[in-house]
Design an enzyme around this catalytic site. Sequence first.
Site, PDB file in Angstrom:
ATOM      1  N   ARG A   1     -17.387  18.275  13.487  1.00 55.18           N
ATOM      2  CA  ARG A   1     -17.221  19.650  13.947  1.00 55.18           C
ATOM      3  C   ARG A   1     -18.413  20.141  14.758  1.00 55.18           C
ATOM      4  O   ARG A   1     -18.248  20.945  15.679  1.00 55.18           O
ATOM      5  CB  ARG A   1     -16.973  20.565  12.744  1.00 55.18           C
TER       6      ARG A   1
ATOM      7  N   CYS B   1     -10.192  11.275   3.417  1.00 56.85           N
ATOM      8  CA  CYS B   1      -9.311  12.368   3.820  1.00 56.85           C
ATOM      9  C   CYS B   1      -8.948  13.234   2.619  1.00 56.85           C
ATOM     10  O   CYS B   1      -8.425  12.725   1.614  1.00 56.85           O
ATOM     11  CB  CYS B   1      -8.042  11.830   4.475  1.00 56.85           C
TER      12      CYS B   1
ATOM     13  N   HIS C   1     -19.351  11.163   3.698  1.00 54.37           N
ATOM     14  CA  HIS C   1     -19.272  12.611   3.888  1.00 54.37           C
ATOM     15  C   HIS C   1     -19.849  13.260   2.638  1.00 54.37           C
ATOM     16  O   HIS C   1     -19.375  12.994   1.529  1.00 54.37           O
ATOM     17  CB  HIS C   1     -17.812  13.040   4.092  1.00 54.37           C
TER      18      HIS C   1
END
Length: 314
Positions: free
Chosen positions: A220, A94, A164
């Site tokens: 997304r 995060c 990520h």
Amino acid sequence: MRIFLAPMEGVVDHNLRKLYCAIGGVDYAVTEFIRVSQSRLPDHVFYRLCPELTQPIKIPVRVQLLGSDPANLAEHAKRLADLGAIGIDLNFGCPAKTVNKSRGGACLLQEPNLLHDIASAVRTAVPQHIPVTAKMRLGFNAREGYIENAQALASGGIAELFVHGRSKVDGYKPPAYWHAIGEIQSALNIPVIANGEMWTPNDVKQCLDESGCTDVMLGRGLLATPDLALAVKALHNNQAYCFMPWQHILPKVWQYHLSTLESYDPKYAGNRLKQWLMYLQLNYPEAKPFFEAIKRMRTAQELENAYHRYQTGF
């Protein structure tokens, strides 16, 4: 090939997980993070953020924890396992400033020894048949140290690692550095799942080619194209696929909105609907006039009236 639905905090709640389960193509999901500090969280927090503990859906849902205290995270992970969690995921990705300031998320990528200690403590506390996984970025202030961080987590006992392909400083700005995920994949003996900047089936194919991974986590891209996972699997299997038209997506979007009315305070009516429409505009121009019509509305009745006007062409 496995496709995971990303745990997008403030976006992918249990309502959206249930909807994507019904659309198909997604194999696993991960909850929004549950922040673990020094206090002991009551069980109702777990049930609120992961109702699948008692009301399972067709796809397995792992529970994600965020924090920096190994013993406290281990205690909460054990309690979740006792409540029926089928997997525990640890958040080291995060990028939010408020999260990082409280020693959570991506800021811990500056402390590989702590990553190991957290992973080890949670793995020890959770029964062996329940997988413990982790999600990380490529670094905090820069894309550096990601091999060391990944190895620290793997040596701590995690079963899989989601990566990520950007650092905290990169945020969500393109591109994602899929080749760096490949470096991690080559350095570990556990599955590595690639994440970041995959909006089309061809993006996914290119990511898999560059990273050497066999599985992906989509966030997304799935919000912008609800049946992206189905299209990805069709391409992977050399099959043709026709994306769902807007007239099939709109009822699903509205049904999702209605489900959120039961889950959130009335003063937040429409917030999640608006978030989703912002993503849908990227691929469906029909979403833009609906979003523009409702973006300042605050009540469920206003939104319902606007929806019916939109259906009839305003």
